[in-house]
Structure formats: structure tokens, C-alpha cells
Scaffold this active site. Structure first.
Site, short mmCIF file in Angstrom:
data_model
loop_
_atom_site.label_atom_id
_atom_site.label_comp_id
_atom_site.label_asym_id
_atom_site.label_seq_id
_atom_site.Cartn_x
_atom_site.Cartn_y
_atom_site.Cartn_z
N LYS A 117 -6.44 10.60 -71.15
CA LYS A 117 -6.99 9.61 -70.22
C LYS A 117 -8.09 8.72 -70.83
CE LYS A 117 -5.82 11.78 -65.85
NZ LYS A 117 -6.31 12.23 -64.55
N ASP A 151 -6.88 7.79 -59.64
CA ASP A 151 -7.27 9.13 -59.16
C ASP A 151 -8.32 9.02 -58.05
OD1 ASP A 151 -5.63 10.62 -60.88
OD2 ASP A 151 -7.12 10.55 -62.50
#
Ligand code: ATR
Length: 270
Positions: A66, A103
Site C-alpha cells: 500500500k 479504506d
């Protein structure tokens, strides 16, 4: 020509993202395919370049890539930059990658309407997922307490994304902090090693675990037994997928059907 999408990670074989996105493509009649892409740590950039030669529209990114995804992108959304991680990359028409982090809104949509008296969230963990959670909670004006095994990481998270009210503490002292909490969010991977955080009486307060399936089951069972309203991380998984899908295709998919598919798959694997 069939559009390619996918999720890049390591390990990735058990990802539910292909089930979610391919389900939406089928329902909506899209000519697209979503693949799980196994890419080893340190080779993210090369994998992304290789994808540019295929008919790629975008990718989701998960552990351990990420941060690499954020670095690889030419343009970055404000929230991805603040969180310091990207889970969604889109290949723009000019050939540049754009990074976003879904997210955080995925978490907000999963927790849904909070009780009006929700004012203090206690977060277990200070890793990548905790950063998205703290960012999301601060956006909706909820005070956060960040508890972590490694205290320096909790402090860094609070300094980076918290407010003046944000407090930090040691996770082995969690019981002290739970008396005044209205919602608890477990972002740690402790359940993967069979660990269960012991909780006081919940009295209908909320316990949200970002994990799901067999690794989350003992912790969620304990939370329910102690009177917490327990919820697993499937809603957030579907929520982040829906925000990614919307950024790629410009429409909001059916999250209820995706959640049902995920719940069935998780139950079958238990
Ligand atoms: P993610 O991106 O999923 O958040 P991560 O960045 O590896 O993953 O973070 C994992 C989190 O779980 C960390 O907060 C970690 O604590 P440390 O920062 O001290 O490593 C926490 N964690 C993992 N195993 C744990 C355990 N057995 N007890 C308590 N915390 C644990």
C-alpha cells in the site's frame, strides 16, 4: 476488448475482492475481469509497468504494497496522501497512475449511522488499517484513543492524523480505556495468532473488528458474550470495493448482494 482489473498483494489467494467485483461485472453485464495478482514485496513497480501493456483500467492494492502504490502514482488524492497508503490505483487516459485510499470511506460506510451519543472511539492497533480508521473517525468528529503494543507507532499516528483530543496508550492496558468508549475498533492482526482481547461488559456498545472469518470469530464471539454489538470487517471490505468500483466505472454497485456473497464464501470456509 475485456477490461482488466485486479488486486495486487502477497499473499492474495484468499482475497474476496475477485468475488465482489466479478459479481458486480456479471450483474451489470460489464465486459471486465478482476484478477488476484500475486506480487512479491519489492517488485510492485515492475508489476505495475507490466500491467500497462494489458488493457488495465485499475487495481486494488493490499499488503504489503500500500505504501509502494502511493509512491508509484503520479497523482495522489488528499486522503491517500494523509493516510500514507493507497489501496486503489487508476490508469488515467494520459497513461499516468492516480492513487486513492477507499479504506477510509469504506470504514465509514460500514459502521453506518452512529448513535448520536457516539463520542469516543478506542482503536486497537496503529498499523496501516488503523491509519485509515483514525482518518475516517476524525472526519466525522469523533474523539479517538489509539492503543498499540508499540507505543511509538501510536504516537506517530496520533501526531499525523489525530486532533488535540486524541490520546494514546498501551494495548495491554486496554481495559482502563474501555469504560468510557462508545465504540471499539480492533485493527490489529492479533487474532491471526489466536489472541483474544478480553473485554469488560459492553452494554450494547459497539465492537467492530476489521478481520473476518475464522481469525475474527473467537474475538467476535467473546465480544457478543460480553454484551457488545459485534460486527466483522466484511462490511468495510465491501465498502472499500464499492468506492473503488465507483471511481473506475462512475456508478455505485449493489453492496448488499456483494456482502451476501462474501458472507456465504466466509461461512463455507469456516
Ligand atoms: P495493517 O495494515 O493490517 O494494519 P500492520 O501495519 O502490520 O497491518 O499492523 C498490524 C497491527 O496489529 C499493529 O498495530 C500491531 O502492533 P505493533 O505496531 O506493535 O506491531 C498489531 N498487532 C499484531 N499482533 C499483535 C498482538 N499479538 N497483540 C497486539 N497487537 C498486535
Amino acid at each position: 476488448m475485456t477490461k482488466l482489473l485486479g488486486v495486487i498483494g502477497d499473499p492474495i489467494a484468499h482475497s474476496l475482492s475477485p468475488l465482489i467485483h466479478n459479481g458486480w461485472f456479471r450483474d451489470l453485464g460489464f465486459d471486465a475481469n478482476y484478477e488476484a495478482m500475486q506480487v512479491a514485496d519489492g517488485t510492485f513497480g515492475a508489476a505495475l509497468t507490466a500491467l500497462e501493456t494489458r488493457n488495465i483500467l485499475g487495481v486494488n492494492v493490499t499488503l504489503p504494497h500500500k505504501q509502494a502504490a502511493l509512491k508509484a502514482a503520479r497523482t495522489v488524492s488528499q486522503r491517500a496522501a494523509a493516510i500514507g497508503a493507497a489501496n486503489t490505483l487508476t490508469l488515467a487516459e494520459n497513461g499516468n497512475w492516480h492513487a486513492d485510499n477507499t479504506d477510509a470511506p469504506g470504514f465509514t460506510s460500514a459502521i453506518g449511522e452512529l448513535d448520536p451519543n457516539t463520542d469516543k472511539a478506542v482503536i486497537f492497533g496503529a498499523g496501516g488499517s488503523a491509519r485509515a480508521v483514525v482518518f475516517a473517525l476524525v472526519q466525522v468528529g469523533i474523539d479517538t484513543v489509539i492503543l498499540n503494543r508499540t507505543s511509538a507507532k501510536a504516537k506517530t499516528l496520533a501526531d499525523d492524523l489525530g486532533t488535540e483530543q486524541t490520546r494514546v496508550g498501551a494495548i495491554d492496558q486496554h481495559k482502563e480505556y474501555l469504560e468510557s468508549a462508545t465504540i471499539v475498533i480492533n485493527t490489529t492482526s492479533a487474532g491471526h495468532n489466536g489472541f483474544v482481547f478480553e473485554l469488560p461488559r459492553g452494554e450494547q456498545r459497539r465492537f467492530f473488528d476489521l478481520s473476518y472469518g475464522s481469525v475474527a470469530a473467537p474475538q467476535l464471539r467473546h465480544a457478543s458474550e460480553m454484551g457488545w454489538r459485534a460486527q466483522d470487517g466484511l462490511g468495510m471490505l465491501v465498502g472499500q470495493a464499492a468506492y473503488s468500483f465507483e471511481s473506475w466505472f462512475g456508478e455505485w454497485p449493489d453492496t448488499k448482494s456483494a456482502l451476501r456473497r462474501c458472507e456465504m464464501a466466509v461461512r463455507a470456509a469456516l
